[in-house]
Design a protein around this motif. Structure first.
Motif, PDB file in Angstrom:
ATOM      1  N   VAL A  46       0.842  -1.208   0.000  1.00 28.87           N
ATOM      2  CA  VAL A  46       0.000   0.000   0.000  1.00 28.87           C
ATOM      3  C   VAL A  46       0.869   1.247   0.000  1.00 28.87           C
ATOM      4  N   SER A  47       1.934   1.231   0.794  1.00 24.82           N
ATOM      5  CA  SER A  47       2.833   2.379   0.836  1.00 24.82           C
ATOM      6  C   SER A  47       3.480   2.627  -0.525  1.00 24.82           C
ATOM      7  N   SER A  48       3.859   1.545  -1.216  1.00 26.28           N
ATOM      8  CA  SER A  48       4.460   1.691  -2.544  1.00 26.28           C
ATOM      9  C   SER A  48       3.479   2.286  -3.545  1.00 26.28           C
ATOM     10  N   LEU A  49       2.238   1.813  -3.520  1.00 27.93           N
ATOM     11  CA  LEU A  49       1.221   2.360  -4.423  1.00 27.93           C
ATOM     12  C   LEU A  49       0.963   3.829  -4.131  1.00 27.93           C
ATOM     13  N   ARG A  50       0.833   4.122  -2.858  1.00 24.29           N
ATOM     14  CA  ARG A  50       0.548   5.502  -2.454  1.00 24.29           C
ATOM     15  C   ARG A  50       1.638   6.453  -2.923  1.00 24.29           C
ATOM     16  N   VAL A  51       2.878   6.128  -2.607  1.00 27.22           N
ATOM     17  CA  VAL A  51       3.980   7.027  -2.928  1.00 27.22           C
ATOM     18  C   VAL A  51       4.301   7.004  -4.425  1.00 27.22           C
ATOM     19  N   GLY A  52       4.204   5.828  -5.051  1.00 30.99           N
ATOM     20  CA  GLY A  52       4.515   5.725  -6.476  1.00 30.99           C
ATOM     21  C   GLY A  52       3.558   6.520  -7.340  1.00 30.99           C
ATOM     22  N   PHE A  53       2.261   6.345  -7.127  1.00 35.35           N
ATOM     23  CA  PHE A  53       1.282   7.115  -7.898  1.00 35.35           C
ATOM     24  C   PHE A  53       1.391   8.611  -7.590  1.00 35.35           C
ATOM     25  N   SER A  54       1.664   8.936  -6.323  1.00 33.82           N
ATOM     26  CA  SER A  54       1.817  10.353  -5.979  1.00 33.82           C
ATOM     27  C   SER A  54       2.971  10.977  -6.753  1.00 33.82           C
ATOM     28  N   ALA A  55       4.058  10.244  -6.884  1.00 30.21           N
ATOM     29  CA  ALA A  55       5.199  10.769  -7.631  1.00 30.21           C
ATOM     30  C   ALA A  55       4.830  11.025  -9.090  1.00 30.21           C
ATOM     31  N   LEU A  56       4.121  10.074  -9.710  1.00 31.60           N
ATOM     32  CA  LEU A  56       3.722  10.258 -11.109  1.00 31.60           C
ATOM     33  C   LEU A  56       2.797  11.460 -11.276  1.00 31.60           C
ATOM     34  N   ILE A  57       1.857  11.611 -10.355  1.00 29.17           N
ATOM     35  CA  ILE A  57       0.916  12.739 -10.419  1.00 29.17           C
ATOM     36  C   ILE A  57       1.657  14.061 -10.292  1.00 29.17           C
ATOM     37  N   LEU A  58       2.519  14.146  -9.284  1.00 30.15           N
ATOM     38  CA  LEU A  58       3.209  15.404  -9.028  1.00 30.15           C
ATOM     39  C   LEU A  58       4.214  15.743 -10.125  1.00 30.15           C
ATOM     40  N   LEU A  59       4.858  14.741 -10.691  1.00 28.49           N
ATOM     41  CA  LEU A  59       5.775  14.999 -11.804  1.00 28.49           C
ATOM     42  C   LEU A  59       5.018  15.552 -13.007  1.00 28.49           C
ATOM     43  N   ALA A  60       3.819  15.010 -13.265  1.00 29.71           N
ATOM     44  CA  ALA A  60       3.023  15.493 -14.390  1.00 29.71           C
ATOM     45  C   ALA A  60       2.508  16.915 -14.154  1.00 29.71           C
ATOM     46  N   VAL A  61       2.171  17.221 -12.916  1.00 31.81           N
ATOM     47  CA  VAL A  61       1.622  18.546 -12.603  1.00 31.81           C
ATOM     48  C   VAL A  61       2.703  19.618 -12.594  1.00 31.81           C
ATOM     49  N   TRP A  62       3.827  19.344 -11.922  1.00 32.11           N
ATOM     50  CA  TRP A  62       4.831  20.374 -11.706  1.00 32.11           C
ATOM     51  C   TRP A  62       5.942  20.387 -12.768  1.00 32.11           C
ATOM     52  N   ARG A  63       6.133  19.273 -13.490  1.00 31.52           N
ATOM     53  CA  ARG A  63       7.177  19.180 -14.523  1.00 31.52           C
ATOM     54  C   ARG A  63       8.504  19.796 -14.050  1.00 31.52           C
ATOM     55  N   PRO A  64       9.098  19.200 -13.021  1.00 29.61           N
ATOM     56  CA  PRO A  64      10.274  19.810 -12.382  1.00 29.61           C
ATOM     57  C   PRO A  64      11.509  19.877 -13.271  1.00 29.61           C
ATOM     58  N   TRP A  65      11.510  19.127 -14.377  1.00 28.59           N
ATOM     59  CA  TRP A  65      12.683  19.141 -15.259  1.00 28.59           C
ATOM     60  C   TRP A  65      12.847  20.469 -15.988  1.00 28.59           C
ATOM     61  N   GLN A 170      11.195  22.067   4.958  1.00 32.01           N
ATOM     62  CA  GLN A 170      11.270  23.523   4.970  1.00 32.01           C
ATOM     63  C   GLN A 170      12.449  24.015   4.140  1.00 32.01           C
ATOM     64  N   ARG A 171      13.571  23.303   4.222  1.00 31.29           N
ATOM     65  CA  ARG A 171      14.730  23.692   3.414  1.00 31.29           C
ATOM     66  C   ARG A 171      14.461  23.458   1.925  1.00 31.29           C
ATOM     67  N   ALA A 172      13.842  22.332   1.614  1.00 32.28           N
ATOM     68  CA  ALA A 172      13.544  22.029   0.215  1.00 32.28           C
ATOM     69  C   ALA A 172      12.543  23.012  -0.357  1.00 32.28           C
ATOM     70  N   GLY A 173      11.612  23.476   0.467  1.00 25.49           N
ATOM     71  CA  GLY A 173      10.610  24.421  -0.011  1.00 25.49           C
ATOM     72  C   GLY A 173      11.188  25.744  -0.455  1.00 25.49           C
ATOM     73  N   ARG A 174      12.391  26.070   0.028  1.00 26.10           N
ATOM     74  CA  ARG A 174      13.025  27.320  -0.393  1.00 26.10           C
ATOM     75  C   ARG A 174      13.573  27.227  -1.815  1.00 26.10           C
ATOM     76  N   VAL A 175      13.731  26.006  -2.306  1.00 28.93           N
ATOM     77  CA  VAL A 175      14.204  25.829  -3.678  1.00 28.93           C
ATOM     78  C   VAL A 175      13.093  26.222  -4.640  1.00 28.93           C
ATOM     79  N   ASP A 176      12.035  25.485  -4.622  1.00 24.83           N
ATOM     80  CA  ASP A 176      10.831  25.755  -5.408  1.00 24.83           C
ATOM     81  C   ASP A 176       9.787  24.749  -4.923  1.00 24.83           C
ATOM     82  N   GLY A 177       8.657  25.239  -4.422  1.00 28.80           N
ATOM     83  CA  GLY A 177       7.684  24.368  -3.795  1.00 28.80           C
ATOM     84  C   GLY A 177       7.265  23.183  -4.650  1.00 28.80           C
ATOM     85  N   GLY A 178       6.819  23.452  -5.889  1.00 31.22           N
ATOM     86  CA  GLY A 178       6.350  22.383  -6.763  1.00 31.22           C
ATOM     87  C   GLY A 178       7.454  21.434  -7.173  1.00 31.22           C
ATOM     88  N   GLN A 179       8.606  21.993  -7.492  1.00 27.29           N
ATOM     89  CA  GLN A 179       9.720  21.152  -7.890  1.00 27.29           C
ATOM     90  C   GLN A 179      10.196  20.292  -6.722  1.00 27.29           C
TER      91      GLN A 179
END
Length: 296
Positions: A46-65, A170-179
């Motif tokens: 369950v943890s793998s599904l939760r985090v794995g799908f979340s990563a795909l969703i957030l990568l598609a939304v924020w396009r950090p590249w 908090q430190r990571a958020g100073r980089v760019d929230g979505g990324q």
């Protein structure tokens, strides 16, 4: 002009608070859905599904590249993601052998420790004490003596991971929230995926399981962690840590609405203590920030 500045200041304070509360409501709704999948794919699955799908969703939304990262920034996000992944995995592993209430109470030691480490005023310790009192009244801590030691150990690791998640987040958020949140979730997925695949195997790819996993990801990770990142960028670590004490109160209200579980007057008193502590520490942090700004 003064009123406009005051309104702007109030809005700046209200936004992170609303974001944090909305994230906790979403998280509790997803927790109910996640529990139904434990018999099928286990806690790590369950943890793998939760985090794995979340990563795909957030990568598609924020396009950090679209934005390059420096080595130091990448390192901070990697630490944030590793803490996020271990927090999810170890908490679900704890739930296999100990009840939800004690597990939440033990895990909550993490953010409380962060809040306590940042305290500089005597009043802050009083608010933190009130939050601990509320949690003690709300959760069945008196039964802790009979808890499975392995489950307790997992919950303690989850508490440590939660504390590190706040600090690195908090430190990571100073980089760019979505990324930060999208790349951090990707790092979390890389940490958790081997455990899920090892314990569940092909069962993780059952179509019905994948659909439920996607819903869990949206409610329990993608949405709440994005909202928490908004809060982390605008609240002190101390205020954020103690405000998270709203979690058991929101869980109790969700149980009342969705499951029909009624609380005793003592438990409602506990919720009042938790809410008062959260409000007090937030107001205290704001006053301290104002005083510091006025000091020449």
């Amino acid at each position: 002009m003064v009123r406009h500045i005051e309104r702007a200041g109030a809005s700046a304070t209200l936004l992170p608070v609303v974001a944090l509360v909305a994230g906790m409501v979403s998280l509790q709704s997803g927790a109910a859905l996640a529990k139904s999948l434990f018999p099928a794919v286990g806690a790590a699955g369950v943890s793998s599904l939760r985090v794995g799908f979340s990563a795909l969703i957030l990568l598609a939304v924020w396009r950090p590249w679209r934005r390059s990262l420096g080595l130091r920034e990448a390192g901070i996000i990697a630490l944030y993601g590793a803490a996020l992944g271990m927090m999810n995995l170890t908490f679900y592993l704890a739930l296999r052998t100990i009840p939800l209430g004690p597990a939440v109470a033990i895990e909550f030691l993490g953010p409380l420790a962060v809040a306590l480490s940042d305290s500089r005023r005597a009043a802050d310790f009083a608010w933190i004490g009130l939050a601990i009192l509320g949690l003690g009244l709300l959760l069945p801590l008196r039964d802790a003596g009979g808890l499975d030691p392995v489950g307790v150990a997992y919950a303690l690791v989850a508490a440590l991971a939660w504390a590190l998640y706040i600090v690195f987040g908090q430190r990571a958020g100073r980089v760019d929230g979505g990324q930060a949140v999208s790349l951090g979730m990707l790092a979390a997925a890389l940490v958790v995926a081997p455990f899920g695949l090892a314990s569940s195997g092909a069962a993780l790819f059952d179509p019905a399981t994948l659909v439920l996993g996607f819903g869990i990801a949206v409610l329990s990770s993608a949405l709440p962690y994005s909202l928490e990142m908004v809060a982390l960028r605008r609240l002190t670590r101390q205020a954020f840590g103690v405000m998270m004490s709203l979690e058991p109160a929101i869980a109790a209200l969700a149980a009342l609405i969705l499951l029909g579980e009624r609380l005793s007057p003592l438990q409602w008193l506990a919720i009042g203590c938790v809410i008062a502590a959260s409000a007090g520490i937030t107001a205290g942090g704001r006053r301290a920030a104002k005083a510091a700004a006025m000091t020449p």
